[in-house]
Design a protein around this motif. Structure first.
Motif, PDB file in Angstrom:
ATOM      1  N   ILE A   4      33.848  50.232  33.816  1.00 35.99           N
ATOM      2  CA  ILE A   4      33.076  49.675  34.925  1.00 35.99           C
ATOM      3  C   ILE A   4      31.666  49.337  34.454  1.00 35.99           C
ATOM      4  O   ILE A   4      31.134  48.264  34.732  1.00 35.99           O
ATOM      5  CB  ILE A   4      33.033  50.687  36.092  1.00 35.99           C
ATOM      6  N   PHE A  11      26.639  41.379  34.032  1.00 33.79           N
ATOM      7  CA  PHE A  11      26.005  40.699  35.158  1.00 33.79           C
ATOM      8  C   PHE A  11      24.570  41.146  35.397  1.00 33.79           C
ATOM      9  O   PHE A  11      23.863  40.567  36.207  1.00 33.79           O
ATOM     10  CB  PHE A  11      26.840  40.921  36.424  1.00 33.79           C
ATOM     11  N   PRO A  78      22.359  36.258  41.004  1.00 39.71           N
ATOM     12  CA  PRO A  78      21.808  35.008  40.482  1.00 39.71           C
ATOM     13  C   PRO A  78      21.118  34.163  41.547  1.00 39.71           C
ATOM     14  O   PRO A  78      20.394  33.224  41.236  1.00 39.71           O
ATOM     15  CB  PRO A  78      23.031  34.285  39.915  1.00 39.71           C
TER      16      PRO A  78
ATOM     17  N   GLY B  14      38.416  51.577  39.013  1.00 40.54           N
ATOM     18  CA  GLY B  14      37.306  51.786  39.937  1.00 40.54           C
ATOM     19  C   GLY B  14      36.873  50.477  40.554  1.00 40.54           C
ATOM     20  O   GLY B  14      37.476  49.430  40.304  1.00 40.54           O
ATOM     21  N   MET B  15      35.805  50.555  41.342  1.00 32.57           N
ATOM     22  CA  MET B  15      35.321  49.351  42.024  1.00 32.57           C
ATOM     23  C   MET B  15      33.907  48.986  41.577  1.00 32.57           C
ATOM     24  O   MET B  15      33.139  49.833  41.170  1.00 32.57           O
ATOM     25  CB  MET B  15      35.323  49.558  43.538  1.00 32.57           C
ATOM     26  N   THR B  16      33.597  47.714  41.664  1.00 32.75           N
ATOM     27  CA  THR B  16      32.251  47.223  41.384  1.00 32.75           C
ATOM     28  C   THR B  16      32.117  45.858  42.056  1.00 32.75           C
ATOM     29  O   THR B  16      32.944  45.488  42.873  1.00 32.75           O
ATOM     30  CB  THR B  16      31.961  47.172  39.868  1.00 32.75           C
ATOM     31  N   ARG B  17      31.073  45.133  41.698  1.00 30.46           N
ATOM     32  CA  ARG B  17      30.931  43.781  42.224  1.00 30.46           C
ATOM     33  C   ARG B  17      30.635  42.836  41.071  1.00 30.46           C
ATOM     34  O   ARG B  17      30.085  43.230  40.046  1.00 30.46           O
ATOM     35  CB  ARG B  17      29.810  43.711  43.258  1.00 30.46           C
ATOM     36  N   ILE B  18      31.047  41.573  41.240  1.00 28.86           N
ATOM     37  CA  ILE B  18      30.672  40.560  40.265  1.00 28.86           C
ATOM     38  C   ILE B  18      30.094  39.368  41.021  1.00 28.86           C
ATOM     39  O   ILE B  18      30.280  39.236  42.222  1.00 28.86           O
ATOM     40  CB  ILE B  18      31.855  40.119  39.359  1.00 28.86           C
ATOM     41  N   PHE B  19      29.392  38.510  40.289  1.00 32.07           N
ATOM     42  CA  PHE B  19      28.789  37.338  40.912  1.00 32.07           C
ATOM     43  C   PHE B  19      29.489  36.080  40.426  1.00 32.07           C
ATOM     44  O   PHE B  19      29.739  35.925  39.232  1.00 32.07           O
ATOM     45  CB  PHE B  19      27.300  37.249  40.563  1.00 32.07           C
ATOM     46  N   GLU B  21      29.089  31.941  41.255  1.00 33.91           N
ATOM     47  CA  GLU B  21      28.387  30.858  41.957  1.00 33.91           C
ATOM     48  C   GLU B  21      27.448  31.423  43.033  1.00 33.91           C
ATOM     49  O   GLU B  21      27.531  31.061  44.210  1.00 33.91           O
ATOM     50  CB  GLU B  21      29.385  29.881  42.576  1.00 33.91           C
ATOM     51  N   ASN B  22      26.596  32.356  42.636  1.00 29.40           N
ATOM     52  CA  ASN B  22      25.598  32.976  43.512  1.00 29.40           C
ATOM     53  C   ASN B  22      26.187  33.863  44.608  1.00 29.40           C
ATOM     54  O   ASN B  22      25.459  34.393  45.429  1.00 29.40           O
ATOM     55  CB  ASN B  22      24.688  31.940  44.170  1.00 29.40           C
ATOM     56  N   THR B  24      28.395  37.194  45.776  1.00 30.37           N
ATOM     57  CA  THR B  24      28.874  38.463  45.244  1.00 30.37           C
ATOM     58  C   THR B  24      30.290  38.742  45.755  1.00 30.37           C
ATOM     59  O   THR B  24      30.585  38.537  46.929  1.00 30.37           O
ATOM     60  CB  THR B  24      27.904  39.613  45.573  1.00 30.37           C
ATOM     61  N   VAL B  29      38.899  47.140  39.686  1.00 29.88           N
ATOM     62  CA  VAL B  29      39.351  46.911  38.318  1.00 29.88           C
ATOM     63  C   VAL B  29      40.621  47.727  38.088  1.00 29.88           C
ATOM     64  O   VAL B  29      40.647  48.928  38.345  1.00 29.88           O
ATOM     65  CB  VAL B  29      38.266  47.319  37.306  1.00 29.88           C
ATOM     66  N   PHE B 193      41.067  41.931  37.738  1.00 28.01           N
ATOM     67  CA  PHE B 193      40.072  42.083  38.793  1.00 28.01           C
ATOM     68  C   PHE B 193      40.692  41.600  40.103  1.00 28.01           C
ATOM     69  O   PHE B 193      41.064  40.445  40.212  1.00 28.01           O
ATOM     70  CB  PHE B 193      38.815  41.251  38.503  1.00 28.01           C
TER      71      PHE B 193
END
Lengths: 113, 214
Positions: A4, A11, A78, B14-19, B21-22, B24, B29, B193
């Motif tokens: 993770i 990012f 971003p 586990g979990m998360t965030r990705i970005f 195109e601006n 979130t 995963v 993902f």
């Protein structure tokens, strides 16, 4: 957890501008309107900074046409292009939620000398 | 007739965030595969076509001798979890015993999937949490019975109806979440993902299948 962290690292921004609670910030936001992209400005007092890593957020408060407006922004997004410090503030608390109940001069943060 | 859809075994990381195109995107995963084909079932011999896949390599000492013997027979390194996937005859021909199936050969970004896992256990739980019953008033004379279920039946038929919702074990059961979207596939690290959450705790085993309602 290492997987993770590795994903989050991709990012994370390399550098975050130096500012602290009570400062007045001017944030450049990338806004997409259809196909066109433009920059919008949001200026307000930093009243809270929460979270760590990719989940770190800032809360900005401003009074717009005598109505309180708050925006929560993800620092590493971003969308947040640039942050400028307009004015340094002198505060004692880490969270300035008390500003929500104040009006007039009391709703202002003293400038740091 | 069961629907034939390919899937893979995986482990929730586990979990998360990705970005993107601006925007979130919240993601889970999943470490998916590589899964080895440990057994094949043919319509002629077994009455139905299926492959058995194994995931998560482990020591032979972790299993009983009869199970270990199965791996020796198929010449596949021992795996912790096994699962059978029913396939049509054309699909069945694509896989051979001992073959390692990688995540990118089954899924790609944008696919809609179902995830089967074991939900987090809550132990013995009351009716408010387990069946979303309404609780009693906190004030206006209520005493002792704020979180009780109330009546469990009428005077007739003189017994409690089968299936009446009561307190009991909550969670720790097989749970399927349907129509989740794959945001990204990373074949080098065997990662998937998925947008949103999936059942179970971190480290729990899950089955990722192509969506049934498509």
């Amino acid at each position: 957890m290492d997987t993770i962290k590795k994903i989050e690292k991709e990012f994370l921004k390399d550098r975050i501008e130096d500012f602290s609670i009570g400062d007045t910030l001017k944030v450049h936001l990338k806004i997409k309107e259809g196909t066109r992209e433009r920059t919008q400005l949001f200026m307000g007092t930093l009243i809270a900074r929460k979270g760590t890593g990719l989940n770190e957020t800032i809360t900005l408060r401003k009074i717009s046409y005598s109505e309180g407006v708050e925006r929560v922004l993800i620092l590493h997004s971003p969308m947040v292009e640039k942050i400028e410090v307009v004015r340094k503030g002198q505060v004692r608390q880490a969270k300035l939620y008390y500003l929500r109940d104040k009006v007039g001069k009391k709703a202002k943060v003293k400038e740091k000398k | 007739m069961k629907t034939m859809r390919m899937g893979l075994l995986g482990k929730k990381i586990g979990m998360t965030r990705i970005f993107k195109e601006n925007v979130t995107i919240p993601i889970t995963v999943i470490e998916t595969g590589p899964c080895a084909v440990t057994k094949k079932k043919s319509p002629d011999k077994d009455g139905y076509g299926a492959i058995q896949i194994g995931f998560d390599e482990c020591s032979e000492k972790k299993m009983t001798k009869p199970v270990a013997g199965q791996f020796q027979k198929s010449k596949v390194s021992p795996r912790r979890v096994l699962n059978e996937i029913r396939l049509s005859e054309d699909e069945l021909a694509k896989y051979a015993i001992g073959q390692e199936i990688k995540v990118d050969s089954v899924f790609s970004a944008g696919d809609i999937i179902d995830v089967v896992g074991t939900s987090k256990g809550s132990g013995f739980t009351g009716v408010i949490k387990r069946h979303n019953f309404k609780s009693f008033k906190e004030t206006h004379g209520t005493h002792e019975v704020k979180r009780h279920g109330g009546s469990i039946g009428a005077a007739f038929p003189q017994h409690v109806l089968k299936g009446t919702r009561m307190a009991g074990q909550h969670g720790n059961s097989r749970t399927t979440l349907q129509n989740l979207e794959i945001v990204e596939v990373r074949p080098d690290e065997n990662l998937l993902f998925v947008k949103g959450s999936i059942p179970g705790a971190k480290g729990g085993y899950v089955m990722v299948k192509k969506a049934v309602k498509l």
